[in-house]
Design an enzyme around this catalytic site. Structure first.
Site, PDB file in Angstrom:
ATOM      1  N   ASP A 160       0.834  -1.203   0.000  1.00  0.00           N
ATOM      2  CA  ASP A 160       0.000   0.000   0.000  1.00  0.00           C
ATOM      3  C   ASP A 160       0.873   1.258   0.000  1.00  0.00           C
ATOM      4  OD1 ASP A 160      -2.724   1.408   1.168  1.00  0.00           O
ATOM      5  OD2 ASP A 160      -0.963   2.104   2.229  1.00  0.00           O
TER       6      ASP A 160
ATOM      7  N   SER B  41      -0.442   3.738   4.400  1.00  0.00           N
ATOM      8  CA  SER B  41      -0.753   5.158   4.467  1.00  0.00           C
ATOM      9  C   SER B  41      -2.202   5.440   4.103  1.00  0.00           C
ATOM     10  CB  SER B  41       0.192   5.954   3.562  1.00  0.00           C
ATOM     11  OG  SER B  41       0.183   5.418   2.258  1.00  0.00           O
ATOM     12  N   CYS B  42      -2.897   4.444   3.574  1.00  0.00           N
ATOM     13  CA  CYS B  42      -4.331   4.611   3.295  1.00  0.00           C
ATOM     14  C   CYS B  42      -5.089   4.823   4.605  1.00  0.00           C
ATOM     15  CB  CYS B  42      -4.895   3.377   2.604  1.00  0.00           C
ATOM     16  SG  CYS B  42      -4.333   3.130   0.912  1.00  0.00           S
ATOM     17  N   VAL B  43      -6.285   5.407   4.479  1.00  0.00           N
ATOM     18  CA  VAL B  43      -7.152   5.613   5.648  1.00  0.00           C
ATOM     19  C   VAL B  43      -8.499   4.947   5.387  1.00  0.00           C
ATOM     20  CG1 VAL B  43      -8.465   7.344   6.951  1.00  0.00           C
ATOM     21  CG2 VAL B  43      -6.056   7.746   6.445  1.00  0.00           C
ATOM     22  N   GLY B 103      -3.387   5.738   7.883  1.00  0.00           N
ATOM     23  CA  GLY B 103      -2.563   6.937   7.757  1.00  0.00           C
ATOM     24  C   GLY B 103      -1.176   6.784   8.350  1.00  0.00           C
TER      25      GLY B 103
END
Lengths: 212, 168
Positions: A160, B41-43, B103
């Protein structure tokens, strides 16, 4: 999803195999053990396919990351199962230092000690750099890896972070299974090279295939 | 395959609905768990309405970007799309428990990568504030990857890392 043509697949597989043979020689020189690094197949596939190769998005792996600059821009990542990574680290550390205990707190198989992390970063550095040197020869310009960073994390979370930097160019992942073979012991991992889109076209062109 | 999955209640069956990167899932089925695996880092934003027991989970990748692609790839535009879909299926954003996780800054040597997780988290908070909404709970930032699971029946949000499990 773009797929590799048979010609592209053959050329890239040959390049991966040759680069990883060099990596095996470098690791053997470091350790005094005969280590073969084999990459039986190379694919261009989606991130979901890559995560499946690593065992699933929340499968905990040791990920060794290097950024790529110079004539080829992007990211490289070697993912290993934690137990295999520890065995590989021990091979490198043998004769150099004897880790205290088994190197991990009891009951926590996912904690590697700093020496093991350092050794694995070197494995990633040597493996990926050998492969990048092979690519650089085809590109006639050096490919410059960054310093390595090893993390013990979920496969999906590591990927990711890399994909976010590429803004999810989902069809631009080159993936190879990589097996580190020492004696009768084979440690299977996944080697990923994620070129930026403009770099992948240049690479395929340099390898003599058109990238279409 | 649609990137928005909606299921009607089904008795006696437990199932997982997965929100991949840039996707959202919504369910009214109390036996369903909504999952976003391997957040770096995705939310992920979870919404759960305690009265209608509608649950939704969105997996945002970046704060903003060009239009097109998966519906909630970007917080900009994607947040609105998520809340509209939640509303269409009986959820009320104003009454919903809104929770966020993710995040993280995963790879410290990756140039620029450290900022994206923080910016994603800020974009979600700012986007909600612009709509008069606030987060009820959060597990944002740090350096660890996360998998989140929203239990539609209870509204519990489990946040799992390699070494910990917390409930929001």
């Amino acid at each position: 999803m773009l797929l590799l043509t048979p010609v592209e697949e053959t050329v890239l597989s040959h390049t991966f195999a040759h680069g990883l043979m060099r990596a095996g020689l470098a690791l053997a020189e470091m350790t005094g053990h005969e280590i073969i690094v084999a990459a039986p197949d190379v694919r261009r596939c989606s991130p979901a396919d890559v995560i499946a190769m690593a065992g699933g998005p929340d499968k905990v792996v040791v990920g060794i990351y290097l950024g790529i600059g110079g004539s080829l821009s992007g990211h490289a990542l070697l993912m290993l199962p934690p137990d295999g990574a520890r065995r590989l680290a021990r091979i490198l550390l043998e004769g150099v230092v004897v880790p205290a205990g088994d190197g991990a707190p009891p009951g926590d198989p996912f904690v590697l000690d700093p020496l093991e992390i350092s050794a694995l970063q070197e494995v990633g550095n040597v493996t990926i750099s050998a492969f990048l040197n092979e690519l650089g020869m085809h590109l006639h310009e050096p490919v410059l890896p960054s310093v390595p960073q090893a993390v013990v994390e979920m496969a999906g979370a590591i990927l990711d972070a890399v994909l976010v930097d590429l803004s999810l160019e989902a069809n631009q992942v080159l993936a190879a299974r990589a097996a580190f073979i020492e004696g009768y012991d084979a440690i299977e991992g996944t080697l990923l090279v994620l070129p930026r889109p403009e770099s992948l076209g240049a690479l395929l062109e340099a390898l003599g295939v058109d990238g279409q | 395959m649609s990137s928005t999955a909606v299921v009607a209640p089904r008795a006696g069956v437990t199932q997982l609905l997965v929100a991949g990167i840039g996707e959202m899932v919504i369910s009214k089925d109390p036996k369903t768990t909504l999952v976003a695996y391997g957040l770096g880092s995705c939310v992920a934003l979870a919404a759960w309405d305690p009265d209608t027991t509608v649950g939704g989970l969105a997996h945002f990748m970046l704060p903003a970007g060009p239009p097109g692609g998966p519906p909630v790839k970007f917080v900009e535009g994607g947040l609105q799309a998520f809340l509209e879909a939640f509303t269409r299926h009986g959820g009320r954003p104003g009454q919903a428990r809104l929770k966020a996780a993710g995040g993280a800054a995963m790879l410290s040597i990756m140039s620029g990568g450290l900022e994206i997780g923080r910016r994603n988290a800020e974009a979600v908070a700012a986007g909600l504030a612009a709509l008069g909404l606030t987060l009820h709970a959060r597990d944002l930032g740090g350096t660890a990857g996360r998998t989140v699971q929203l239990e539609v029946g209870t509204g519990r949000l489990l946040v799992k890392s390699v070494s910990t499990v917390t409930t929001l």
